[in-house]
Design an enzyme around this catalytic site. Structure first.
Site, PDB file in Angstrom:
ATOM      1  N   GLY A  95       0.894  -1.277  -0.109  1.00 13.41           N
ATOM      2  CA  GLY A  95      -0.111   0.061   0.037  1.00 13.41           C
ATOM      3  C   GLY A  95       1.067   1.171   0.014  1.00 13.41           C
ATOM      4  O   GLY A  95       0.694   2.268  -0.326  1.00 13.41           O
ATOM      5  N   ASP A 316      -0.120  -0.239  12.828  1.00 12.25           N
ATOM      6  CA  ASP A 316       0.511  -1.716  12.267  1.00 12.25           C
ATOM      7  C   ASP A 316       0.561  -2.756  13.145  1.00 12.25           C
ATOM      8  O   ASP A 316       0.923  -3.732  13.322  1.00 12.25           O
ATOM      9  CB  ASP A 316       1.722  -1.290  11.517  1.00 12.25           C
TER      10      ASP A 316
HETATM   11  C1  S3P Z   1       2.546   3.666   6.312  1.00 11.31           C
HETATM   12  C2  S3P Z   1       1.680   4.268   6.577  1.00 11.31           C
HETATM   13  C3  S3P Z   1       0.513   3.547   7.259  1.00 11.31           C
HETATM   14  C4  S3P Z   1       1.008   2.109   7.746  1.00 11.31           C
HETATM   15  C5  S3P Z   1       1.739   1.302   6.627  1.00 11.31           C
HETATM   16  C6  S3P Z   1       2.791   2.296   6.392  1.00 11.31           C
HETATM   17  C7  S3P Z   1       3.657   4.456   5.537  1.00 11.31           C
HETATM   18  O1  S3P Z   1      -0.644   3.481   6.499  1.00 11.31           O
HETATM   19  O2  S3P Z   1      -0.389   1.248   8.361  1.00 11.31           O
HETATM   20  O3  S3P Z   1       2.057  -0.001   6.989  1.00 11.31           O
HETATM   21  O4  S3P Z   1       4.841   4.017   5.224  1.00 11.31           O
HETATM   22  O5  S3P Z   1       3.307   5.598   5.279  1.00 11.31           O
HETATM   23  P1  S3P Z   1      -1.933   4.731   6.378  1.00 11.31           P
HETATM   24  O6  S3P Z   1      -1.240   5.617   5.703  1.00 11.31           O
HETATM   25  O7  S3P Z   1      -2.820   3.827   5.757  1.00 11.31           O
HETATM   26  O8  S3P Z   1      -2.321   4.871   7.710  1.00 11.31           O
END
Ligand code: S3P
Length: 435
Positions: A95, A316
């Site tokens: 993601g 997380d």
């Molecule tokens: C992350 C932000 C978080 C986290 C992901 C890593 C990042 O997600 O859960 O594992 O590196 O910016 P969200 O931006 O959806 O909260």
């Protein structure tokens, strides 16, 4: 072929170990190194599947990146030096990769398309497409999910945007696009999401300021300067060993060189409120990121009501926190955590179902769960290909009364290559099975 873990009870943890580099920082070091002018050296890079997906995408856009284990050299091409990829960019399970790249690609003069694995193709993308499109980009989703099609050659303008969800990925995508926009960009409401992008941009000479209320200001057309950096150990990976240490440390278990950015410390506050005995030693700064060694002793945990304010700071770590709650005496209430349903799996549903398999009573709520601590049994648990679910249940075996088999564990390599070996070396009775 899929991979499972077989865990037998009776393990205990001890020793001094290091976890691999921080995932969020490793992605950002590649992305910002790529658009800096000149050579950036990264030590302690996390060579996990997620970060390697970002690396492949940048290479497909003409960036030369050399890697020798955890040492990486990025030959930055400058703000306007990326080349059109001749393939669709596949970000696998990540993601962070797809959302941050959407922001970076929104400002380029070429078209691009971003896809991922079955899990990523189901994850929400309007949260990133909407603000980018407000800036004048053309980022299209399919019903709010990938593939993301990013049209190049658009002129972007700065926006004043209040984040509807506390998301560092969305914030970072906007900041990356803002480098290419005309006028100033303001991002509000970001105080509680991780701030690695802001810290790294500042350390690369970009004039970014943060007001007392957390509002970020960024002026465009500032090319980051190349830089050398050391990536700290990932607190989100260390969290599984903190959990394991609370449940079954034989003597103090020490995790060295862990990143202690204040926007990531929720797990420490939550475990401490549950009665954990965790000490931070040798606090220091590595570049702009605080780092320390974590010493954890076995402790009797008790159930608590988790303060919703800590949820984004531990987002997380909830798979590990669910297991801590299951092993604690009394009831733990998690609320204000609806975001957990939009991670690599629906972490509320998958954790609730796995804990029930182990004999724990869990009342699932739309935005959390009520977990009744008790004695854990054994059984077969489907991790749904979610790395953090697999690692959390592996640690549950330390207090389980019977063997636990965890299905579909190969994706642990998306964030924590070498987890089974490191955990077994510290005393977890873990065998990897191919099926
Ligand atoms: C992350 C932000 C978080 C986290 C992901 C890593 C990042 O997600 O859960 O594992 O590196 O910016 P969200 O931006 O959806 O909260």
């Amino acid at each position: 072929m899929t991979q499972n873990y077989l865990l037998t009870p009776g393990g205990s943890l001890s020793g001094t170990l290091r976890v691999p580099g921080d995932k969020s920082i490793s992605h950002r070091a590649l992305l910002l190194g790529a658009i800096a002018r000149g050579r950036s050296e990264i030590d302690g890079f996390l060579a996990s599947e997620d970060c390697l997906a970002t690396m492949s995408a940048l290479r497909a856009m003409g960036v030369t990146i050399e890697r020798d284990g955890e040492h990486v050299v990025v030959h930055g091409v400058g703000l306007r030096g990326l080349a059109a990829p001749d393939t669709v960019l596949d970000l696998g399970n990540s993601g962070t990769a797809i959302r941050l790249l959407a922001g970076l690609l929104a400002g380029q003069d070429f078209d691009s398309e971003l896809v991922g694995d079955a899990s990523l193709m189901q994850r929400p993308m309007r949260r990133v497409a909407d603000p980018l499109n407000m800036m004048g980009a053309q980022v299209d989703t399919v019903d709010g999910r990938p593939p993301l099609r990013v049209q190049g050659g658009r002129s972007l303008k700065g926006i004043d945007y209040t984040l509807p969800v506390a998301s560092a990925q969305v914030k970072s995508a906007i900041l990356l696009a803002a480098l290419y926009a005309s006028g100033e960009t303001l991002v509000r409401g970001s105080g509680v999401s991780r701030d690695h992008t802001e810290r790294m941009l500042m350390s690369m000479g970009v004039n970014l300021t943060v007001d007392d209320d957390g509002t970020i200001h960024l002026l465009p057309d500032q090319a980051p300067e190349s830089m050398d950096m050391r990536v700290p150990g990932d607190l989100s990976s260390a969290a599984f060993f903190l959990l394991g240490g609370c449940l079954a440390a034989r003597e103090a278990l020490v995790v060295e060189g862990v990143g202690l950015n204040p926007t990531r410390l929720g797990v420490l506050g939550i475990l401490e409120a549950m009665g954990a005995d965790i000490r931070i030693e040798r606090r220091r700064m590595e570049g702009r990121e605080p780092v320390g060694d974590l010493h954890v002793q076995r402790a009797a945990l008790k159930g608590i009501d988790i303060p919703p304010a800590l949820v984004p700071l531990a987002i997380d770590e909830f798979p590990a926190i669910f297991v801590a709650a299951a092993a604690a005496q009394g009831v733990t209430r998690i609320s204000g955590a609806e975001e957990l349903r939009h991670k690599e799996s629906d972490r509320i549903a998958v954790m609730a179902s796995g804990l029930r398999t182990l004999g724990i009573e869990v009342d699932e709520q739309p935005d959390g769960a009520v977990i009744h601590g008790g004695r854990l049994g054994g059984g077969e648990i489907n991790s749904h290909g979610d790395h953090r679910i697999a690692m959390a249940f592996a640690m549950a075996s330390l207090v389980a009364g019977a063997p636990i088999r965890i299905l579909d564990t190969a994706n642990v390599a998306t964030s924590f290559p070498g987890f089974p070996e490191l955990a077994a070396g510290a005393g977890l009775n873990l065998q990897v099975e191919a099926s």
